[in-house]
Enzyme design. Structure first.
Site, PDB file in Angstrom:
ATOM      1  N   ASP A   1      44.372  10.444  -0.178  1.00 33.94           N
ATOM      2  CA  ASP A   1      44.056  11.704  -0.859  1.00 33.94           C
ATOM      3  C   ASP A   1      42.966  12.465  -0.114  1.00 33.94           C
ATOM      4  OD1 ASP A   1      45.847  11.334  -2.859  1.00 33.94           O
ATOM      5  OD2 ASP A   1      44.394  10.748  -4.386  1.00 33.94           O
TER       6      ASP A   1
ATOM      7  N   MET B   1      38.209  17.620 -13.711  1.00 31.34           N
ATOM      8  CA  MET B   1      38.964  18.803 -13.296  1.00 31.34           C
ATOM      9  C   MET B   1      38.707  19.982 -14.224  1.00 31.34           C
ATOM     10  SD  MET B   1      42.609  17.081 -12.223  1.00 31.34           S
ATOM     11  CE  MET B   1      42.654  15.746 -13.411  1.00 31.34           C
TER      12      MET B   1
ATOM     13  N   LYS C   1      45.899  16.066  -2.593  1.00 23.80           N
ATOM     14  CA  LYS C   1      46.122  17.096  -3.600  1.00 23.80           C
ATOM     15  C   LYS C   1      44.768  17.512  -4.138  1.00 23.80           C
ATOM     16  CE  LYS C   1      48.811  14.264  -5.640  1.00 23.80           C
ATOM     17  NZ  LYS C   1      49.605  13.487  -6.522  1.00 23.80           N
TER      18      LYS C   1
HETATM   19  N1  SAH Z   1      40.970   9.119  -9.945  1.00 14.08           N
HETATM   20  C1  SAH Z   1      39.760   9.921  -9.860  1.00 14.08           C
HETATM   21  C2  SAH Z   1      39.919  11.249 -10.544  1.00 14.08           C
HETATM   22  C3  SAH Z   1      40.929  12.156  -9.893  1.00 14.08           C
HETATM   23  S1  SAH Z   1      41.015  13.750 -10.628  1.00 14.08           S
HETATM   24  C4  SAH Z   1      38.588   9.135 -10.464  1.00 14.08           C
HETATM   25  O1  SAH Z   1      38.804   8.070 -11.052  1.00 14.08           O
HETATM   26  O2  SAH Z   1      37.453   9.573 -10.323  1.00 14.08           O
HETATM   27  C5  SAH Z   1      39.878  14.672  -9.599  1.00 14.08           C
HETATM   28  C6  SAH Z   1      38.641  15.018 -10.405  1.00 14.08           C
HETATM   29  O3  SAH Z   1      37.753  13.902 -10.424  1.00 14.08           O
HETATM   30  C7  SAH Z   1      37.808  16.145  -9.838  1.00 14.08           C
HETATM   31  O4  SAH Z   1      38.317  17.413 -10.229  1.00 14.08           O
HETATM   32  C8  SAH Z   1      36.475  15.886 -10.490  1.00 14.08           C
HETATM   33  O5  SAH Z   1      36.480  16.297 -11.845  1.00 14.08           O
HETATM   34  C9  SAH Z   1      36.419  14.366 -10.475  1.00 14.08           C
HETATM   35  N2  SAH Z   1      35.689  13.835  -9.296  1.00 14.08           N
HETATM   36  C10 SAH Z   1      36.203  13.126  -8.277  1.00 14.08           C
HETATM   37  N3  SAH Z   1      35.231  12.774  -7.408  1.00 14.08           N
HETATM   38  C11 SAH Z   1      34.077  13.266  -7.900  1.00 14.08           C
HETATM   39  C12 SAH Z   1      32.710  13.231  -7.465  1.00 14.08           C
HETATM   40  N4  SAH Z   1      32.345  12.593  -6.354  1.00 14.08           N
HETATM   41  N5  SAH Z   1      31.781  13.855  -8.219  1.00 14.08           N
HETATM   42  C13 SAH Z   1      32.131  14.497  -9.353  1.00 14.08           C
HETATM   43  N6  SAH Z   1      33.397  14.562  -9.814  1.00 14.08           N
HETATM   44  C14 SAH Z   1      34.358  13.953  -9.104  1.00 14.08           C
END
Ligand code: SAH
Length: 255
Positions: A35, A169, A56
């Protein structure tokens, strides 16, 4: 079938927030589908693998999910160790179930390796426990974003019911989120935190209230961001915090 597909959580960003199990599998990987939020140093662990981006990010072009499913199956026909590397934990907001279902249907062996999800990485940045004796025993992980053709959910009901809520998100929807929650009875003074790029050097923490959420969201810079809601966040205001001193003083006056 020759190979096995590993759905691996890469964690929130920092390359050292990866499990030892994930690192060990990456070293053996023949091919890695990754990703867009995966750190280059994490990818570098897969030194012998062909590395294929299938990233994505909302609002940008994406590789269609069905195509990713097919490529995983095809790869497992020719390689022993196929890795699907996802940001955070693969089983939260990562469309992993579609991949798992496709692998099962095709008779491909798979294994899931969990990762540190954004919500807990953000809580770590804040130095705030999402649960707390007497204050929070109900934590919700929510997203208001629905994919094309997906039915909408009542995300606001979950936020209203939970003691602590984390929205994934959601930074781009801050205005609508704040308006809907306030209209449905959540106090405008509810403590809110936005954490952008949790665990990375460019991390950013913004603290305020639900009423201020739209203004706070404008200060983010386009990195991945989670929104946190709930009384537990008051602890972030009283302890040493990465937020600028001026903002903390303002908040303490209002708390
Ligand atoms: N599977 C991932 C989430 C994927 S959806 C997880 O478990 O974290 C993608 C969303 O995750 C982003 O839009 C944001 O809201 C959050 N996200 C991912 N990485 C992040 C980070 N380092 N800091 C803050 N939010 C994060």
């Amino acid at each position: 079938m020759k190979g096995r597909v590993y759905l691996i959580g890469a964690g929130p960003g920092a390359p050292d927030l990866l499990t030892l199990r994930a690192a060990e599998i990456l070293k053996r990987a023949d091919v890695v589908f990754y990703d867009s939020l995966v750190h280059p140093q994490t990818l570098a662990l897969a030194g012998n693998a062909t590395r294929i981006p299938v990233g994505k990010r909302s609002g940008r072009r994406s590789t269609a999910q069905k195509f990713i499913n097919k490529r995983l199956i095809d790869a497992a026909r020719v390689h022993a160790v196929v890795v699907r590397l996802k940001g955070g934990d693969p089983l939260l907001f990562g469309r992993a179930q579609e991949e798992i279902d496709a692998l099962r249907r095709a008779g491909v062996e798979f294994e899931v390796v969990p990762g540190v999800t954004a919500a807990t990485a953000a809580a770590a940045e804040l130095g705030v426990s999402l649960t707390r004796r007497g204050l929070s025993r109900h934590v919700a992980f929510v997203t208001p974003r629905a994919a094309d053709g997906e039915r909408s959910n009542d995300w606001a009901a979950s936020v209203l019911a939970a003691d602590t809520a984390v929205i994934y998100m959601g930074a781009g929807l801050a205005e609508a989120i704040s308006a809907e929650l306030i209209e449905r009875g959540k106090l405008g003074t509810t403590p809110v935190a936005l954490v952008e790029n949790a665990s990375l050097p460019e991390r950013r923490v913004l603290l305020g209230t639900l009423a201020e959420l739209p203004a706070l969201a404008l200060k983010t810079e386009g990195g991945p961001t989670v929104l946190l809601f709930g009384e537990v966040l008051k602890a972030a205001l009283t302890l040493a915090s990465p937020a600028p001193a001026g903002e903390i003083e303002d908040l303490l006056k209002r708390a």
